[in-house]
Enzyme design. Structure first.
Site, PDB file in Angstrom:
ATOM      1  N   HIS A 172      42.496  37.190  45.120  1.00 48.10           N
ATOM      2  CA  HIS A 172      42.414  35.734  44.950  1.00 48.10           C
ATOM      3  C   HIS A 172      42.800  35.113  46.281  1.00 48.10           C
ATOM      4  O   HIS A 172      43.681  35.622  46.969  1.00 48.10           O
ATOM      5  CB  HIS A 172      43.402  35.245  43.876  1.00 48.10           C
ATOM      6  CG  HIS A 172      43.603  33.754  43.930  1.00 48.10           C
ATOM      7  ND1 HIS A 172      42.772  32.888  43.270  1.00 48.10           N
ATOM      8  CD2 HIS A 172      44.487  32.986  44.637  1.00 48.10           C
ATOM      9  CE1 HIS A 172      43.149  31.636  43.546  1.00 48.10           C
ATOM     10  NE2 HIS A 172      44.188  31.674  44.361  1.00 48.10           N
TER      11      HIS A 172
ATOM     12  N   TYR B 170      45.826  29.716  36.377  1.00 54.46           N
ATOM     13  CA  TYR B 170      44.378  29.548  36.260  1.00 54.46           C
ATOM     14  C   TYR B 170      44.001  28.399  35.316  1.00 54.46           C
ATOM     15  O   TYR B 170      42.871  28.362  34.816  1.00 54.46           O
ATOM     16  CB  TYR B 170      43.728  30.854  35.792  1.00 54.46           C
ATOM     17  CG  TYR B 170      43.542  31.872  36.896  1.00 54.46           C
ATOM     18  CD1 TYR B 170      42.694  31.616  37.972  1.00 54.46           C
ATOM     19  CD2 TYR B 170      44.196  33.103  36.860  1.00 54.46           C
ATOM     20  CE1 TYR B 170      42.508  32.549  38.978  1.00 54.46           C
ATOM     21  CE2 TYR B 170      44.009  34.045  37.871  1.00 54.46           C
ATOM     22  CZ  TYR B 170      43.159  33.757  38.928  1.00 54.46           C
ATOM     23  OH  TYR B 170      42.959  34.676  39.930  1.00 54.46           O
TER      24      TYR B 170
ATOM     25  N   LYS C 296      44.771  41.775  43.292  1.00 56.91           N
ATOM     26  CA  LYS C 296      44.639  41.793  41.834  1.00 56.91           C
ATOM     27  C   LYS C 296      44.829  43.198  41.240  1.00 56.91           C
ATOM     28  O   LYS C 296      44.822  44.200  41.964  1.00 56.91           O
ATOM     29  CB  LYS C 296      43.261  41.226  41.464  1.00 56.91           C
ATOM     30  CG  LYS C 296      43.092  39.742  41.807  1.00 56.91           C
ATOM     31  CD  LYS C 296      41.739  39.218  41.316  1.00 56.91           C
ATOM     32  CE  LYS C 296      41.582  37.738  41.591  1.00 56.91           C
ATOM     33  NZ  LYS C 296      40.302  37.201  41.054  1.00 56.91           N
TER      34      LYS C 296
ATOM     35  N   ASN D 203      37.680  41.507  40.939  1.00 59.63           N
ATOM     36  CA  ASN D 203      37.184  41.343  42.308  1.00 59.63           C
ATOM     37  C   ASN D 203      38.288  41.361  43.370  1.00 59.63           C
ATOM     38  O   ASN D 203      38.182  40.735  44.411  1.00 59.63           O
ATOM     39  CB  ASN D 203      36.302  40.093  42.403  1.00 59.63           C
ATOM     40  CG  ASN D 203      37.056  38.821  42.055  1.00 59.63           C
ATOM     41  OD1 ASN D 203      38.236  38.861  41.744  1.00 59.63           O
ATOM     42  ND2 ASN D 203      36.370  37.698  42.122  1.00 59.63           N
TER      43      ASN D 203
ATOM     44  N   GLU E 234      49.727  26.585  45.076  1.00 57.02           N
ATOM     45  CA  GLU E 234      49.784  27.990  44.659  1.00 57.02           C
ATOM     46  C   GLU E 234      50.965  28.709  45.310  1.00 57.02           C
ATOM     47  O   GLU E 234      51.615  29.549  44.670  1.00 57.02           O
ATOM     48  CB  GLU E 234      48.452  28.670  44.985  1.00 57.02           C
ATOM     49  CG  GLU E 234      47.322  28.143  44.094  1.00 57.02           C
ATOM     50  CD  GLU E 234      45.945  28.673  44.442  1.00 57.02           C
ATOM     51  OE1 GLU E 234      44.986  28.288  43.745  1.00 57.02           O
ATOM     52  OE2 GLU E 234      45.814  29.467  45.390  1.00 57.02           O
TER      53      GLU E 234
END
Ligand code: GDP
Length: 140
Positions: free
Chosen positions: A117, A51, A11, A114, A128
């Protein structure tokens, strides 16, 4: 145990801090192999689509804004039990709850920022991977 493929994103909080290599080392140390990888600037449409399952959650806007704030690295990881193994190496969503040695414990800044993913099940992994990669880009 079956050889599986799972989808990963490094990320923006990690690309911004130049932590890509350190995150990939965690995957490789856990026995996961990177079989596809590209650095992209996600569009708002891509982030909202990816998302979509979270669109009613209060943090959805913040999550989308974050994911398009800097480039990300999208990857496909392959290995024995790759989906569960990746989730284990990632650690809990909130770094405050993550186990020692996990990516999120070592690198994540907050529950939102964080660092990684990772797909949570076989069906989401397949969806995905398809969202970001053509079959010919997966070189196992
Ligand atoms: P994951 O599977 O561990 O990534 O967790 P979830 O599927 O529950 O959430 C998806 C992503 O949304 C997380 O990785 C975070 O980046 C973000 N997120 C989850 N909960 C929160 C929250 O309470 N606040 C914010 N800002 N982001 C959150």
């Amino acid at each position: 145990m079956a050889i599986e493929r799972t989808f990963s994103i490094i990320k923006p909080d990690a690309t911004r801090r130049n932590l890509t290599g350190k995150v990939v080392a965690k995957f490789e140390d856990a026995g996961l192999r990177v079989i596809a990888s590209k650095r992209i600037q996600m569009s708002r449409e891509q982030a909202e689509g990816f998302y979509a399952v979270h669109k009613e959650r209060p943090f959805f806007g913040e999550l989308v804004d974050f994911m398009i704030s800097e480039p990300v690295i999208v990857q496909v990881l392959e290995g024995e039990n790759a989906i569960a193994k990746n989730r284990e190496v990632m650690g809990a969503t909130n770094p405050a709850d993550a186990d020692a040695g996990t990516i999120r414990k070592e690198f994540a800044l907050s529950i939102g920022e964080n660092t990684v993913h990772g797909s949570d099940a076989a069906n989401t992994a397949a969806e995905e991977i398809k969202f970001f990669f053509a079959d010919a880009e997966l070189v196992g």
